[in-house]
Design a protein around this motif. Structure first.
Motif, PDB file in Angstrom:
ATOM      1  N   PHE A  23      16.531  78.447  30.863  1.00 49.33           N
ATOM      2  CA  PHE A  23      17.024  78.196  29.818  1.00 49.33           C
ATOM      3  C   PHE A  23      17.610  77.761  29.275  1.00 49.33           C
ATOM      4  O   PHE A  23      18.501  76.722  29.002  1.00 49.33           O
ATOM      5  CB  PHE A  23      15.484  78.194  28.528  1.00 49.33           C
ATOM      6  CG  PHE A  23      15.072  77.353  27.990  1.00 49.33           C
ATOM      7  CD1 PHE A  23      14.922  75.861  28.407  1.00 49.33           C
ATOM      8  CD2 PHE A  23      14.591  77.940  26.596  1.00 49.33           C
ATOM      9  CE1 PHE A  23      15.140  74.738  26.502  1.00 49.33           C
ATOM     10  CE2 PHE A  23      14.601  76.906  26.036  1.00 49.33           C
ATOM     11  CZ  PHE A  23      14.943  75.383  25.764  1.00 49.33           C
ATOM     12  N   ASP A  24      18.671  78.828  29.442  1.00 43.10           N
ATOM     13  CA  ASP A  24      19.733  78.894  28.574  1.00 43.10           C
ATOM     14  C   ASP A  24      20.889  78.127  29.554  1.00 43.10           C
ATOM     15  O   ASP A  24      21.779  76.947  29.117  1.00 43.10           O
ATOM     16  CB  ASP A  24      19.973  80.125  28.673  1.00 43.10           C
ATOM     17  CG  ASP A  24      21.925  80.074  27.429  1.00 43.10           C
ATOM     18  OD1 ASP A  24      22.184  79.560  27.258  1.00 43.10           O
ATOM     19  OD2 ASP A  24      22.395  81.586  28.100  1.00 43.10           O
ATOM     20  N   LEU A  25      20.736  78.043  30.947  1.00 42.27           N
ATOM     21  CA  LEU A  25      21.897  77.392  31.511  1.00 42.27           C
ATOM     22  C   LEU A  25      21.349  75.542  31.706  1.00 42.27           C
ATOM     23  O   LEU A  25      22.263  74.956  31.707  1.00 42.27           O
ATOM     24  CB  LEU A  25      21.517  77.991  33.047  1.00 42.27           C
ATOM     25  CG  LEU A  25      22.794  77.471  34.594  1.00 42.27           C
ATOM     26  CD1 LEU A  25      24.070  77.630  33.572  1.00 42.27           C
ATOM     27  CD2 LEU A  25      21.791  78.025  35.477  1.00 42.27           C
ATOM     28  N   TYR A  26      20.267  75.470  32.261  1.00 43.88           N
ATOM     29  CA  TYR A  26      20.185  74.068  32.406  1.00 43.88           C
ATOM     30  C   TYR A  26      20.031  73.196  30.457  1.00 43.88           C
ATOM     31  O   TYR A  26      19.074  72.174  30.847  1.00 43.88           O
ATOM     32  CB  TYR A  26      18.943  73.826  33.022  1.00 43.88           C
ATOM     33  CG  TYR A  26      19.417  74.364  34.517  1.00 43.88           C
ATOM     34  CD1 TYR A  26      20.038  73.707  35.600  1.00 43.88           C
ATOM     35  CD2 TYR A  26      18.653  75.559  35.168  1.00 43.88           C
ATOM     36  CE1 TYR A  26      20.755  74.315  36.507  1.00 43.88           C
ATOM     37  CE2 TYR A  26      19.593  75.814  36.172  1.00 43.88           C
ATOM     38  CZ  TYR A  26      20.262  75.520  37.175  1.00 43.88           C
ATOM     39  OH  TYR A  26      20.913  75.547  38.119  1.00 43.88           O
ATOM     40  N   SER A  27      20.021  74.332  29.559  1.00 46.24           N
ATOM     41  CA  SER A  27      20.038  73.890  28.484  1.00 46.24           C
ATOM     42  C   SER A  27      20.876  73.011  28.171  1.00 46.24           C
ATOM     43  O   SER A  27      21.187  72.690  26.624  1.00 46.24           O
ATOM     44  CB  SER A  27      18.953  74.212  27.610  1.00 46.24           C
ATOM     45  OG  SER A  27      19.171  75.377  27.006  1.00 46.24           O
TER      46      SER A  27
END
Ligand SMILES: CC(C)(COP(=O)(O)OP(=O)(O)OC[C@H]1O[C@@H](n2cnc3c(N)ncnc32)[C@H](O)[C@@H]1OP(=O)(O)O)[C@@H](O)C(=O)NCCC(=O)NCCS
Length: 180
Positions: A23-27
């Motif tokens: 979530f952190d990466l792709y947000s």
């Protein structure tokens, strides 16, 4: 899917505990801005749960989508993909018969050579697994990704509309065994 180990990294299957990282990466817009014909950031944690499930769904002796983790602390730093690439055409897009390599790394881990190190190992795995060639496509503005392609020895074939209904810079690597 077997782990792939490099000097500084372990590439392993995705786990449930990786959802927050995904979530952190792709947000992040800096990560997503060059990915896909219409880039958008991930908006909810439930999308990350689905993404991890999709990452795991590839069941193939050579293809895979790996969590790239740091040997130093075991934490994920990015994603490495080796999977069939769809041809341009009518939706839903159909497989082209080619296999693409791709990489998405967390900005905290850019600039240290992790992407190139992981990508070189997966290209070696692809050729050891018998693939004849592997392609990579990048947004024409994605110079960082084009540098990774060059660092791992891929050849730049120029702009192409062959895949994903988009104009991309196309790179290819041939299996050294099939060149002999
Ligand atoms: C594309 C992407 C993975 C490239 O990441 P990156 O950090 O630039 O690539 P690398 O990990 O290979 O790092 C390269 C840099 O590390 C340096 N480096 C290489 N090996 C190194 C090593 N062993 N030790 C220290 N530094 C090293 C290189 O000199 C290079 O720096 P430079 O660009 O200033 O010359 C990253 O920009 C990204 O995830 N972008 C968002 C997602 C994306 O667009 N993906 C591609 C879609 S096509």
């Amino acid at each position: 899917m077997k782990n792939i180990v490099t000097e500084r990294l372990v590439l392993r299957p995705w786990e449930d505990t990786d959802v927050d990282f995904v979530f952190d990466l792709y947000s992040r817009w800096v990560v997503q801005r060059f990915i896909g014909a219409e880039p958008r950031v991930m908006e909810s944690r439930s999308e990350a749960v689905e993404r991890v499930a999709r990452f795991r769904a590839i069941d193939h002796p050579v293809h895979g989508i790996w969590a790239v983790t740091s040997k130093a602390d075991g934490r994920p730093v990015g994603t490495l993909l080796l999977k069939p690439i769809p041809a341009s055409g009518q939706e839903p897009l159909q497989p082209s018969g080619d296999v693409e390599i791709g990489w998405h790394f967390h900005p905290d881990h850019w600039g240290g050579g992790f992407a190139s190190e992981a990508a070189a190992a997966v290209l070696g795995h692809a050729f050891a697994g018998g693939l004849d060639h592997v392609v990579a496509v990048t947004n024409p503005a994605n110079e960082a990704s084009q540098s990774v392609c060059r660092r791992i020895g891929m050849k730049h074939l120029g702009p192409s509309k062959k895949y994903y209904n988009a104009t991309c810079e196309l790179f290819v690597a041939k299996n050294p065994a099939s060149l002999r």
